[in-house]
Design an enzyme around this catalytic site. Structure first.
Site, mmCIF file in Angstrom:
data_model
loop_
_atom_site.group_PDB
_atom_site.id
_atom_site.type_symbol
_atom_site.label_atom_id
_atom_site.label_comp_id
_atom_site.label_asym_id
_atom_site.label_seq_id
_atom_site.Cartn_x
_atom_site.Cartn_y
_atom_site.Cartn_z
ATOM 1 N N HIS A 143 0.879 -1.178 0.000
ATOM 2 C CA HIS A 143 0.000 0.000 0.000
ATOM 3 C C HIS A 143 0.908 1.218 0.000
ATOM 4 O O HIS A 143 1.752 1.371 0.876
ATOM 5 C CB HIS A 143 -0.928 0.013 1.218
ATOM 6 N N CYS A 144 0.738 2.081 -0.987
ATOM 7 C CA CYS A 144 1.625 3.237 -1.122
ATOM 8 C C CYS A 144 0.898 4.478 -0.622
ATOM 9 O O CYS A 144 -0.078 4.911 -1.245
ATOM 10 C CB CYS A 144 2.027 3.397 -2.592
#
Ligand SMILES: [Zn+2]
Ligand SMILES: [Zn+2]
Length: 409
Positions: free
Chosen positions: A184-185
């Site tokens: 997850h960025c």
């Protein structure tokens, strides 16, 4: 001159801090000072504050901080994306108007392209989702076979209430199961997964190119100023780092807009390049960021001597269940791995459906010679590693499965 050095040190400190805060937990940094500093920042420092707060204010400061902190850490908020985009817009807004009159016509074509491309790819990274939904679940189940080392069939996502496809992971920020979950960025407010991985890698390439190109342009402009300000014979006579830093300090002060952004680009370029290099390495190795953490756990177990391997054909004499074998997948393995402190014994039964659990009917039986203790990860097969070009093909969304004709079934 003192101010320039201060600006340089501040930018360097912010770059190092950002790097440690964001990437210090990566498996590549395990057992290094970077991992320790990351832990100090996220665990020891908050714990220390909590102790002081408990003594002085009865825990009120931490409670208030936790409310805002849980928003920052647990919600899918746009603050980092806004910060990132603002940094790009402000940096370009300062640099380009100051540099433009001194650019040749070829650069006046290349600069807009170098600026626009990262915005386009950033937009694609943010809006392209890799969510697994009830509509595409069946298709996603066929995307990858289960390797029965990292991913086992039969596991249900407790939130989405469907079987987890191989290589997927539920993301609590996105509140969805993500196909081929990488990470997850927070910069993108989105997970990097099967559908936007190609945009993410392209974004890293375009940012690296933009920063290197911008640094080159900044250096050319400042070198020109240097030539005008300091005659070549004096430049040749100058010796030592102090003289060099002082001269460049004067040149940057004479071009503050180009100079400051040049410094920022020189210092952030290694961050973008190292992140690109890390993701290129992951593609080469045939793993995602999520899987690299899981492989690191296996590596620790192998180093401790807790992993034993055998061939499926040696253990099972009956035909393989159909779900164990994916004929069209380019890589196959016959391995069964178990983790245990002692070697599996004769008569040891594998729990059905799993590769990792050995059931011992009796502990006084001799070790089963069909099991070998693993000493290196080189002896572990990763069926998702199909070789660099096939791995890359998979990342860009092209099918890697063989056609039925060529596989002979
Ligand atoms: Zn889920
Ligand atoms: Zn996510």
């Amino acid at each position: 001159m003192g101010a320039l050095r201060t600006v340089g040190l501040v930018i360097l400190a912010v770059s190092v801090f950002t790097f440690i805060a964001l990437f210090g937990r990566l498996p590549a940094f395990r057992k290094t000072p970077v991992a320790w500093l990351h832990r100090a920042l996220w665990v020891y420092f908050p714990n220390g504050i909590a102790v002081v707060d408990n003594r002085l204010f009865g825990g009120r400061v931490v409670r208030c901080w936790n409310q805002s902190g849980s928003y920052l850490l647990k919600e899918n908020h746009p603050l980092v994306l806004i910060f990132f985009t603002s940094l790009l817009v402000i940096g370009e807004g300062i640099f380009v108007p100051a540099a433009w009159p001194r650019l040749s016509s070829i650069h006046r074509v290349c600069v807009p392209a170098a600026i626009i491309l990262p915005y386009f790819l950033l937009y694609k990274c943010v809006v392209t989702k890799s969510f697994i939904t009830t509509e595409n679940h069946e298709e996603e189940m066929r995307r990858y076979p289960y390797d029965r080392v990292l991913f086992h069939p039969g596991h249900q996502c407790s939130t989405c209430k469907f079987l987890k496809p191989a290589r997927s992971k539920h993301c609590s920020f996105c509140q969805a199961c993500i196909s081929r979950h990488d990470h997850h960025c927070i910069w993108l407010m989105n997970c990097v997964g099967a559908n936007n991985c190609v945009y993410f890698i392209s974004l890293l390439v375009s940012l690296s190119v933009m920063l290197i190109y911008g640094s080159y342009l900044g250096h050319s402009i400042l070198s020109e100023t240097l030539k005008q300000m300091v005659p070549p014979e004096i430049q040749e006579a100058m010796q030592g780092w102090t003289a060099w830093i002082n001269t460049w300090g004067i040149v940057i002060t004479a071009n503050p807009r180009v100079g400051t952004v040049f410094l920022l680009m020189v210092m952030t370029a290694p961050l973008a390049i190292s992140f690109l290099a890390y993701h290129t390495y992951l593609i080469w190795a045939g793993v995602t960021t999520n899987e690299s953490a899981k492989w690191s756990d296996w590596k620790d177990d192998v180093e401790d001597g807790f992993v034993f391997k055998t061939k499926r054909s040696l253990i099972f004499d009956r035909p393989l269940p159909m779900d164990l074998y994916d004929e069209l997948w380019p890589v196959h393995t016959d391995q069964i791995l178990v983790t245990d402190e002692d070697p599996p014994t004769e008569g040891c039964l594998l729990a059905s459906g799993s590769n990792c659990i050995a059931h011992r009917p009796a502990s006084d039986l001799p070790p089963d010679p069909r099991w070998k203790q693993l000493r290196t990860m080189r002896d572990v097969d990763n069926i998702y590693d199909m070789g660099f070009w096939y791995n890359l093909r998979d990342v860009v969304g092209r099918s890697v499965r063989r056609s039925k004709e060529t596989s002979g079934i």
